[in-house]
Design an enzyme around this catalytic site. Structure first.
Site, PDB file in Angstrom:
ATOM      1  CB  SER A   1      -0.928   0.016   1.218  1.00 54.63           C
ATOM      2  OG  SER A   1      -1.686   1.213   1.216  1.00 54.63           O
TER       3      SER A   1
ATOM      4  CB  VAL B   1       7.897   0.195   4.374  1.00 50.38           C
ATOM      5  CG1 VAL B   1       8.919  -0.517   3.499  1.00 50.38           C
ATOM      6  CG2 VAL B   1       8.245  -0.015   5.841  1.00 50.38           C
ATOM      7  CB  CYS B   2       4.597   1.524   0.412  1.00 51.63           C
ATOM      8  SG  CYS B   2       4.307  -0.202   0.843  1.00 51.63           S
ATOM      9  CG  ASP B   3       5.658   8.012   2.213  1.00 51.48           C
ATOM     10  OD1 ASP B   3       4.690   8.773   2.030  1.00 51.48           O
ATOM     11  OD2 ASP B   3       6.816   8.428   2.422  1.00 51.48           O
TER      12      ASP B   3
END
Length: 164
Positions: free
Chosen positions: A52, A57-59
């Site tokens: 997501s 972490v994805c950001d």
């Protein structure tokens, strides 16, 4: 392939890709609600899958590639998640994302299945990175063993710089 999400094993569906494979076709939805498939991409490409985009972490991963790939001419980065295109669009606008194309696999889950990143139990994509050259050959593959960890930024960028 054995992957974990927050330390727990997860079942991943689809084809595990390796270096030398041809990039499989896919259909994802961009922020304008248009379908993008392999034929709509060209040149050297980095395909990232994340659970997501709106998680820490994805950001960080997407913002890092947004910054770093601006230094590599001719490379296009795609971040694919199960987030709805509306949410991806909001996130990109709020974070000044200009060098990464976000797309959603929510509709058909075809990207996740064709790239071996669809986590069945969670309905999300596992964290992975694929670099494809201009002939649609995969020249770098990384399935991150612990989905909540970052991929190897340096190795991905090095592969993209070497690609033609």
């Amino acid at each position: 392939m054995k992957l974990k999400f927050q330390g727990k094993p997860v079942k991943v569906s689809g084809n595990t890709l390796k270096i030398g494979d041809t990039v499989p076709d896919f259909a994802v939805i961009n922020n304008a609600m248009d379908t993008i498939s392999l034929k709509d991409t060209k040149g050297v490409r980095i395909f990232l899958t994340v659970p997501s985009i709106d998680t820490p972490v994805c950001d960080l991963e997407t913002r890092t590639f947004n910054e770093k790939t601006s230094e590599i001419p001719g490379v296009t980065v795609y971040t694919i998640s199960m987030d709805l295109p509306f949410a991806q669009n909001r996130w990109c606008a709020a974070n000044g994302i200009k060098n990464v194309i976000t797309a959603s696999d929510f509709k058909d889950r075809l990207f996740g299945k064709n790239f071996g990143t669809y986590m069945d139990d969670l309905g999300l994509l596992a964290r992975a990175a694929f670099v494809a050259d201009s002939t649609n050959k995969i020249i770098y593959v990384e399935y991150v063993p612990e989905v909540t960890n970052q991929p190897n930024f340096d190795a991905i960028l090095a592969a993209a710089k070497k690609a033609k």
